[in-house]
Scaffold this active site. Structure first.
Site, PDB file in Angstrom:
ATOM      1  N   TYR A 174       0.826  -1.130   0.273  1.00  0.00           N
ATOM      2  CA  TYR A 174       0.001  -0.099  -0.051  1.00  0.00           C
ATOM      3  C   TYR A 174       0.706   1.205   0.031  1.00  0.00           C
ATOM      4  O   TYR A 174       0.732   2.254  -0.654  1.00  0.00           O
ATOM      5  CB  TYR A 174      -0.772  -0.120   1.281  1.00  0.00           C
ATOM      6  N   LYS A 178       1.053   4.279  -2.573  1.00  0.00           N
ATOM      7  CA  LYS A 178       0.904   5.855  -2.373  1.00  0.00           C
ATOM      8  C   LYS A 178       1.955   6.535  -2.657  1.00  0.00           C
ATOM      9  O   LYS A 178       1.768   7.724  -2.968  1.00  0.00           O
ATOM     10  CB  LYS A 178       0.324   5.566  -0.809  1.00  0.00           C
TER      11      LYS A 178
HETATM   12  N1  LIG Z   1      -9.144   6.792   5.776  1.00  0.00           N
HETATM   13  C1  LIG Z   1      -7.976   7.234   6.002  1.00  0.00           C
HETATM   14  O1  LIG Z   1      -7.618   7.769   7.225  1.00  0.00           O
HETATM   15  C2  LIG Z   1      -7.156   7.216   4.768  1.00  0.00           C
HETATM   16  C3  LIG Z   1      -5.664   7.273   5.041  1.00  0.00           C
HETATM   17  C4  LIG Z   1      -4.715   7.532   3.898  1.00  0.00           C
HETATM   18  C5  LIG Z   1      -5.348   7.183   2.605  1.00  0.00           C
HETATM   19  N2  LIG Z   1      -6.538   6.936   2.387  1.00  0.00           N
HETATM   20  C6  LIG Z   1      -6.841   6.916   1.114  1.00  0.00           C
HETATM   21  O2  LIG Z   1      -8.422   7.352   1.036  1.00  0.00           O
HETATM   22  C7  LIG Z   1      -9.047   6.656  -0.044  1.00  0.00           C
HETATM   23  C8  LIG Z   1     -10.347   6.599   0.294  1.00  0.00           C
HETATM   24  O3  LIG Z   1     -10.130   5.370   1.555  1.00  0.00           O
HETATM   25  P1  LIG Z   1     -11.165   5.399   2.719  1.00  0.00           P
HETATM   26  O4  LIG Z   1     -10.823   5.567   3.935  1.00  0.00           O
HETATM   27  O5  LIG Z   1     -12.707   6.275   2.220  1.00  0.00           O
HETATM   28  O6  LIG Z   1     -11.868   3.730   2.357  1.00  0.00           O
HETATM   29  P2  LIG Z   1     -13.144   3.022   2.005  1.00  0.00           P
HETATM   30  O7  LIG Z   1     -12.977   1.473   1.841  1.00  0.00           O
HETATM   31  O8  LIG Z   1     -14.449   3.735   2.968  1.00  0.00           O
HETATM   32  O9  LIG Z   1     -13.638   3.616   0.553  1.00  0.00           O
HETATM   33  C9  LIG Z   1     -12.928   3.168  -0.546  1.00  0.00           C
HETATM   34  C10 LIG Z   1     -13.798   2.973  -1.622  1.00  0.00           C
HETATM   35  O10 LIG Z   1     -13.224   2.679  -2.926  1.00  0.00           O
HETATM   36  C11 LIG Z   1     -13.817   1.623  -3.630  1.00  0.00           C
HETATM   37  N3  LIG Z   1     -13.258   0.861  -4.557  1.00  0.00           N
HETATM   38  C12 LIG Z   1     -12.100  -0.129  -4.063  1.00  0.00           C
HETATM   39  N4  LIG Z   1     -11.583  -0.690  -5.076  1.00  0.00           N
HETATM   40  C13 LIG Z   1     -12.197  -0.109  -6.128  1.00  0.00           C
HETATM   41  C14 LIG Z   1     -12.042  -0.071  -7.540  1.00  0.00           C
HETATM   42  N5  LIG Z   1     -11.043  -1.166  -8.353  1.00  0.00           N
HETATM   43  N6  LIG Z   1     -12.853   0.786  -8.460  1.00  0.00           N
HETATM   44  C15 LIG Z   1     -13.823   1.138  -7.963  1.00  0.00           C
HETATM   45  N7  LIG Z   1     -14.062   1.477  -6.664  1.00  0.00           N
HETATM   46  C16 LIG Z   1     -13.419   0.873  -5.919  1.00  0.00           C
HETATM   47  C17 LIG Z   1     -14.481   0.865  -2.472  1.00  0.00           C
HETATM   48  O11 LIG Z   1     -15.802   0.038  -2.752  1.00  0.00           O
HETATM   49  C18 LIG Z   1     -14.777   1.668  -1.427  1.00  0.00           C
HETATM   50  O12 LIG Z   1     -16.215   2.222  -1.439  1.00  0.00           O
HETATM   51  C19 LIG Z   1      -8.322   5.356  -0.528  1.00  0.00           C
HETATM   52  O13 LIG Z   1      -7.378   5.727  -1.466  1.00  0.00           O
HETATM   53  C20 LIG Z   1      -7.383   5.095   0.897  1.00  0.00           C
HETATM   54  O14 LIG Z   1      -6.180   4.357   0.475  1.00  0.00           O
HETATM   55  C21 LIG Z   1      -7.515   6.803   3.553  1.00  0.00           C
END
Ligand SMILES: NC(=O)c1ccc[n+]([C@@H]2O[C@H](COP(=O)([O-])OP(=O)(O)OC[C@H]3O[C@@H](n4cnc5c(N)ncnc54)[C@H](O)[C@@H]3O)[C@@H](O)[C@H]2O)c1
Length: 312
Positions: A174, A178
């Site tokens: 991951y 990233k």
């Molecule tokens: N939550 C955090 O603190 C955090 C921190 C750093 C980075 N991120 C990044 O933020 C983004 C959103 O994460 P989140 O926390 O909202 O997670 P989440 O799991 O709630 O949302 C991610 C969404 O992406 C969709 N998804 C996954 N694979 C897919 C694909 N191949 N095609 C289309 N849709 C797809 C999933 O169905 C899900 O609804 C991600 O890229 C995650 O890595 C989140």
């Protein structure tokens, strides 16, 4: 005077992974600012298995209930042809495309020594290729419009992570993806500037299904810094016409703290006028780093960027 809320009236946005979590908040906020939104979400599990149209459809219903316009899209961002269909979907449905927010993501955490090939491949595919593929197709569209003489003001907002910019144990797949997304942002920003496209990147922090266990912090009265909605104002701001000059930046966001990160900038210099002798260079390294040198890791990085302390 800038308007109270950036006006995105008439603009069309794609938000990937917008059925849940942070992406859903982006879609709601962009729609509230006046944009028409393609709510893309494959709807699978946290580890990227299965598919379900419901999360994207629910987000569309919420936008419509608030008076906005949106359409659900179930394409897989990691599939090159599917990403082309997603861009075509926006053009067919709403007649234009102005904003692409690459946000979809999955997790398959494992210590490096135990990581399986499919855990590496799936995470790299959804994040890294899942940024390249939609951006590639959207950028080709914007280049065509620019070549036709239109003044394009288009936006790409990518999603990195503290794991990618600071490094987090258990997330070699991951974090590598990233970090790659931050690098991709720098190059895409430089390539697409000539067509009027800005490309920026966010390293978010929010309580979603992805971080429930990591962000198991006690509830406090008042402002919740880990509310995923806190990530949305930066996306809306970057999508405004007034932000046309801001590109190639990676912003760390924690609650109300937005920090413009500087990655891989020049630092300690070890220089001679000719080729280094390995022994002499080693002596210089050891002298300059008497206590050794190692990455501080994610918790230290988040704190330095304005985030609050977390349990390690
Ligand atoms: N939550 C955090 O603190 C955090 C921190 C750093 C980075 N991120 C990044 O933020 C983004 C959103 O994460 P989140 O926390 O909202 O997670 P989440 O799991 O709630 O949302 C991610 C969404 O992406 C969709 N998804 C996954 N694979 C897919 C694909 N191949 N095609 C289309 N849709 C797809 C999933 O169905 C899900 O609804 C991600 O890229 C995650 O890595 C989140």
């Amino acid at each position: 005077m800038l308007p109270a809320m950036p006006d995105l009236e008439g603009k069309v946005a794609i938000v990937t992974g917008a059925g849940r979590g942070i992406g859903r908040e982006y879609a709601l906020a962009l729609a509230a600012a006046g944009a028409k939104v393609v709510v893309n979400d494959l709807g699978g599990s946290l580890s990227g298995e299965g598919a379900d149209a419901t999360p994207a459809e629910q987000a569309v219903s919420e936008i419509e209930a608030a008076g906005g316009e949106a359409v659900a899209d179930g394409e897989n961002v990691a599939d090159f042809a599917a990403a082309a269909r997603m861009v075509a979907h926006a053009l067919e449905q709403f007649g234009r495309l102005d904003i692409l927010v690459n946000n979809a993501g999955i997790l398959r955490d494992r210590m490096l020594v135990n990581m399986e090939e499919d855990e590496w491949d799936a995470v790299i595919a959804v994040h890294l290729k899942g940024h390249f593929a939609p951006t590639r197709h959207a950028a080709a569209h914007w280049r065509e419009r620019a070549k036709e003489g239109e003044e394009v003001r288009a936006r790409v907002v990518n999603t990195s992570s503290p794991s990618g910019v600071f490094g987090n144990v258990g997330q070699a797949n991951y974090g590598a993806a990233k970090a790659g997304i931050a690098g991709f942002t720098l190059i895409a920003a430089q390539e697409l500037q000539r067509y009027g496209v800005t490309v920026n990147c966010i390293a978010p922090n929010a309580r979603t299904r992805m971080t429930e266990s990591a962000f198991d912090m006690p509830d406090e009265a008042g402002f919740d810094p880990l509310d995923p909605a806190n990530m949305a104002p930066l996306v809306v701001a970057l999508c405004a016409d007034e932000a046309q000059g801001i590109t190639g930046q990676v912003f760390h966001v924690w609650g109300g703290a937005v920090n413009a990160l500087r990655g891989w900038s020049a630092d300690e210099l070890f220089a001679t006028d000719e080729r280094w002798d390995a022994d002499a260079l080693l002596a210089e390294l050891v002298e300059r780093y008497p206590e050794g040198v190692a990455p501080g890791g994610t918790v230290a990085g988040i704190q330095a960027a304005g985030g609050r302390s977390l349990q390690t």
